[in-house]
Design a protein around this motif. Structure first.
Motif, PDB file in Angstrom:
ATOM      1  N   ALA A  73      -9.401  11.713  -1.808  1.00 61.77           N
ATOM      2  CA  ALA A  73      -8.254  12.455  -2.322  1.00 61.77           C
ATOM      3  C   ALA A  73      -8.182  12.340  -3.847  1.00 61.77           C
ATOM      4  CB  ALA A  73      -6.969  11.925  -1.697  1.00 61.77           C
ATOM      5  N   THR A  74      -7.436  13.263  -4.447  1.00 58.46           N
ATOM      6  CA  THR A  74      -7.139  13.182  -5.872  1.00 58.46           C
ATOM      7  C   THR A  74      -5.623  13.220  -6.028  1.00 58.46           C
ATOM      8  OG1 THR A  74      -7.303  15.586  -6.135  1.00 58.46           O
ATOM      9  CG2 THR A  74      -9.260  14.307  -6.623  1.00 58.46           C
ATOM     10  N   VAL A  75      -5.133  12.548  -7.057  1.00 60.53           N
ATOM     11  CA  VAL A  75      -3.709  12.551  -7.362  1.00 60.53           C
ATOM     12  C   VAL A  75      -3.545  13.155  -8.751  1.00 60.53           C
ATOM     13  CG1 VAL A  75      -1.657  11.145  -7.739  1.00 60.53           C
ATOM     14  CG2 VAL A  75      -3.271  10.523  -5.935  1.00 60.53           C
ATOM     15  N   ASN A  76      -2.784  14.240  -8.826  1.00 58.75           N
ATOM     16  CA  ASN A  76      -2.526  14.927 -10.086  1.00 58.75           C
ATOM     17  C   ASN A  76      -1.085  14.675 -10.501  1.00 58.75           C
ATOM     18  OD1 ASN A  76      -5.111  16.340 -10.154  1.00 58.75           O
ATOM     19  ND2 ASN A  76      -4.303  17.462  -8.411  1.00 58.75           N
ATOM     20  N   VAL A  77      -0.893  14.184 -11.720  1.00 54.37           N
ATOM     21  CA  VAL A  77       0.446  13.973 -12.263  1.00 54.37           C
ATOM     22  C   VAL A  77       0.785  15.198 -13.104  1.00 54.37           C
ATOM     23  CG1 VAL A  77       1.887  12.494 -13.710  1.00 54.37           C
ATOM     24  CG2 VAL A  77       0.100  11.475 -12.270  1.00 54.37           C
ATOM     25  N   ILE A  78       1.927  15.812 -12.784  1.00 55.39           N
ATOM     26  CA  ILE A  78       2.347  17.054 -13.436  1.00 55.39           C
ATOM     27  C   ILE A  78       3.542  16.774 -14.342  1.00 55.39           C
ATOM     28  CG2 ILE A  78       3.036  19.454 -13.068  1.00 55.39           C
ATOM     29  CD1 ILE A  78       0.358  18.744 -11.711  1.00 55.39           C
ATOM     30  N   LYS A  79       3.466  17.202 -15.588  1.00 53.31           N
ATOM     31  CA  LYS A  79       4.574  17.109 -16.553  1.00 53.31           C
ATOM     32  C   LYS A  79       4.731  18.473 -17.209  1.00 53.31           C
ATOM     33  CE  LYS A  79       4.862  12.421 -16.792  1.00 53.31           C
ATOM     34  NZ  LYS A  79       5.841  11.706 -16.100  1.00 53.31           N
ATOM     35  N   ASN A  80       5.936  18.980 -17.216  1.00 54.24           N
ATOM     36  CA  ASN A  80       6.242  20.290 -17.813  1.00 54.24           C
ATOM     37  C   ASN A  80       5.295  21.380 -17.316  1.00 54.24           C
ATOM     38  OD1 ASN A  80       8.391  19.252 -19.433  1.00 54.24           O
ATOM     39  ND2 ASN A  80       6.847  18.427 -20.840  1.00 54.24           N
ATOM     40  N   GLY A  81       4.966  21.338 -16.038  1.00 52.35           N
ATOM     41  CA  GLY A  81       4.140  22.361 -15.423  1.00 52.35           C
ATOM     42  C   GLY A  81       2.649  22.230 -15.680  1.00 52.35           C
ATOM     43  N   GLU A  82       2.226  21.197 -16.380  1.00 53.83           N
ATOM     44  CA  GLU A  82       0.814  20.985 -16.713  1.00 53.83           C
ATOM     45  C   GLU A  82       0.306  19.680 -16.109  1.00 53.83           C
ATOM     46  OE1 GLU A  82      -1.102  23.117 -18.570  1.00 53.83           O
ATOM     47  OE2 GLU A  82       0.613  24.480 -18.697  1.00 53.83           O
ATOM     48  N   THR A  83      -0.957  19.677 -15.679  1.00 55.57           N
ATOM     49  CA  THR A  83      -1.580  18.454 -15.188  1.00 55.57           C
ATOM     50  C   THR A  83      -1.896  17.563 -16.381  1.00 55.57           C
ATOM     51  OG1 THR A  83      -2.549  19.634 -13.330  1.00 55.57           O
ATOM     52  CG2 THR A  83      -3.502  17.504 -13.864  1.00 55.57           C
ATOM     53  N   VAL A  84      -1.273  16.373 -16.427  1.00 55.83           N
ATOM     54  CA  VAL A  84      -1.499  15.460 -17.547  1.00 55.83           C
ATOM     55  C   VAL A  84      -2.421  14.305 -17.166  1.00 55.83           C
ATOM     56  CG1 VAL A  84       0.648  16.018 -18.733  1.00 55.83           C
ATOM     57  CG2 VAL A  84       0.617  14.154 -17.071  1.00 55.83           C
ATOM     58  N   GLU A  85      -2.584  14.099 -15.863  1.00 57.77           N
ATOM     59  CA  GLU A  85      -3.463  13.018 -15.415  1.00 57.77           C
ATOM     60  C   GLU A  85      -4.008  13.371 -14.040  1.00 57.77           C
ATOM     61  OE1 GLU A  85      -3.272   8.161 -14.871  1.00 57.77           O
ATOM     62  OE2 GLU A  85      -1.448   9.258 -15.340  1.00 57.77           O
ATOM     63  N   LYS A  86      -5.283  13.098 -13.834  1.00 58.02           N
ATOM     64  CA  LYS A  86      -5.921  13.324 -12.540  1.00 58.02           C
ATOM     65  C   LYS A  86      -6.662  12.054 -12.153  1.00 58.02           C
ATOM     66  CE  LYS A  86      -8.600  16.685 -10.038  1.00 58.02           C
ATOM     67  NZ  LYS A  86      -9.020  18.073 -10.061  1.00 58.02           N
ATOM     68  N   LYS A  87      -6.285  11.483 -11.002  1.00 54.79           N
ATOM     69  CA  LYS A  87      -6.905  10.243 -10.542  1.00 54.79           C
ATOM     70  C   LYS A  87      -7.734  10.522  -9.298  1.00 54.79           C
ATOM     71  CE  LYS A  87      -3.078   7.543 -12.248  1.00 54.79           C
ATOM     72  NZ  LYS A  87      -2.011   6.615 -12.001  1.00 54.79           N
ATOM     73  N   HIS A  88      -8.966  10.079  -9.317  1.00 61.89           N
ATOM     74  CA  HIS A  88      -9.831  10.187  -8.149  1.00 61.89           C
ATOM     75  C   HIS A  88      -9.686   8.899  -7.351  1.00 61.89           C
ATOM     76  CE1 HIS A  88     -11.774  13.898  -9.441  1.00 61.89           C
ATOM     77  NE2 HIS A  88     -11.646  13.408 -10.656  1.00 61.89           N
ATOM     78  N   ILE A  89      -9.332   9.042  -6.101  1.00 59.02           N
ATOM     79  CA  ILE A  89      -9.042   7.898  -5.252  1.00 59.02           C
ATOM     80  C   ILE A  89     -10.295   7.529  -4.461  1.00 59.02           C
ATOM     81  CG2 ILE A  89      -7.536   7.018  -3.433  1.00 59.02           C
ATOM     82  CD1 ILE A  89      -6.085   7.779  -6.047  1.00 59.02           C
ATOM     83  N   ALA A  90     -10.535   6.240  -4.338  1.00 59.50           N
ATOM     84  CA  ALA A  90     -11.685   5.746  -3.575  1.00 59.50           C
ATOM     85  C   ALA A  90     -11.197   4.784  -2.502  1.00 59.50           C
ATOM     86  CB  ALA A  90     -12.669   5.037  -4.506  1.00 59.50           C
ATOM     87  N   LEU A  91     -12.085   4.449  -1.596  1.00 58.41           N
ATOM     88  CA  LEU A  91     -11.776   3.489  -0.546  1.00 58.41           C
ATOM     89  C   LEU A  91     -11.486   2.134  -1.199  1.00 58.41           C
ATOM     90  CD1 LEU A  91     -11.747   3.668   2.557  1.00 58.41           C
ATOM     91  CD2 LEU A  91     -14.073   2.811   2.539  1.00 58.41           C
ATOM     92  N   PRO A  92     -10.284   1.575  -0.980  1.00 58.43           N
ATOM     93  CA  PRO A  92      -9.962   0.294  -1.622  1.00 58.43           C
ATOM     94  C   PRO A  92     -10.755  -0.862  -1.025  1.00 58.43           C
ATOM     95  CG  PRO A  92      -8.162   1.006  -0.205  1.00 58.43           C
ATOM     96  CD  PRO A  92      -9.180   2.096  -0.191  1.00 58.43           C
ATOM     97  N   ARG A  93     -11.101  -1.826  -1.844  1.00 57.62           N
ATOM     98  CA  ARG A  93     -11.869  -2.982  -1.390  1.00 57.62           C
ATOM     99  C   ARG A  93     -10.981  -3.987  -0.663  1.00 57.62           C
ATOM    100  NH1 ARG A  93     -16.613  -2.487  -2.127  1.00 57.62           N
ATOM    101  NH2 ARG A  93     -17.281  -4.634  -2.042  1.00 57.62           N
TER     102      ARG A  93
END
Length: 136
Positions: A73-93
């Protein structure tokens, strides 16, 4: 189908098809006082089908839970209608207090203060204390 874009919030994208409701429950999104959209089986060029969750509020979330349920999965943080951060999620250890040990003789079932900790091994997640394999 039209789902409005969000101005400030979080979009969890590329969730494995059929896993959004499980993630919705584990993250406790039902208790939020904001709009939450769950899109199931959306067409995806990469995955064929995927689920998406849009949350119309800036919230803290446990990325280990997301990685456990849907590791690509990816997590996108949206501020003022724009993507300001995109995190790529991996299997946690390591998972802490996300799943519980099913072994009735494990110390986590008799001692309430002990955290439920599972570590990722070649054969899946195993309890740190008794080495019992998680159901998943």
């Amino acid at each position: 189908m039209n789902i409005d874009s969000i101005k400030n919030g979080v979009v969890i994208d590329h969730i494995s098809a059929g896993k959004a409701m499980e993630l919705y429950g584990i993250l406790g999104l039902d208790s939020l006082d904001c709009s939450v959209a769950v899109i199931k089986n959306a067409p995806s060029g990469k995955m064929g089908k995927k689920d998406i969750i849009k949350i119309d509020a800036d919230i803290d979330m446990d990325f280990d839970v997301i990685g456990y349920i849907s590791p690509n999965a990816t997590v996108n943080v949206i501020k003022n209608g724009e993507t300001v951060e995109k995190k790529h999620i991996a299997l946690p250890r390591r998972l802490t207090n996300i799943i519980k040990c099913k072994n009735p003789r494990c110390i986590t079932t008799t001692e309430q203060e002990i955290e439920h900790i599972f570590v990722l091994t070649n054969s899946g997640y195993r309890c740190l204390y008794c080495d019992t394999k998680a159901d998943r």
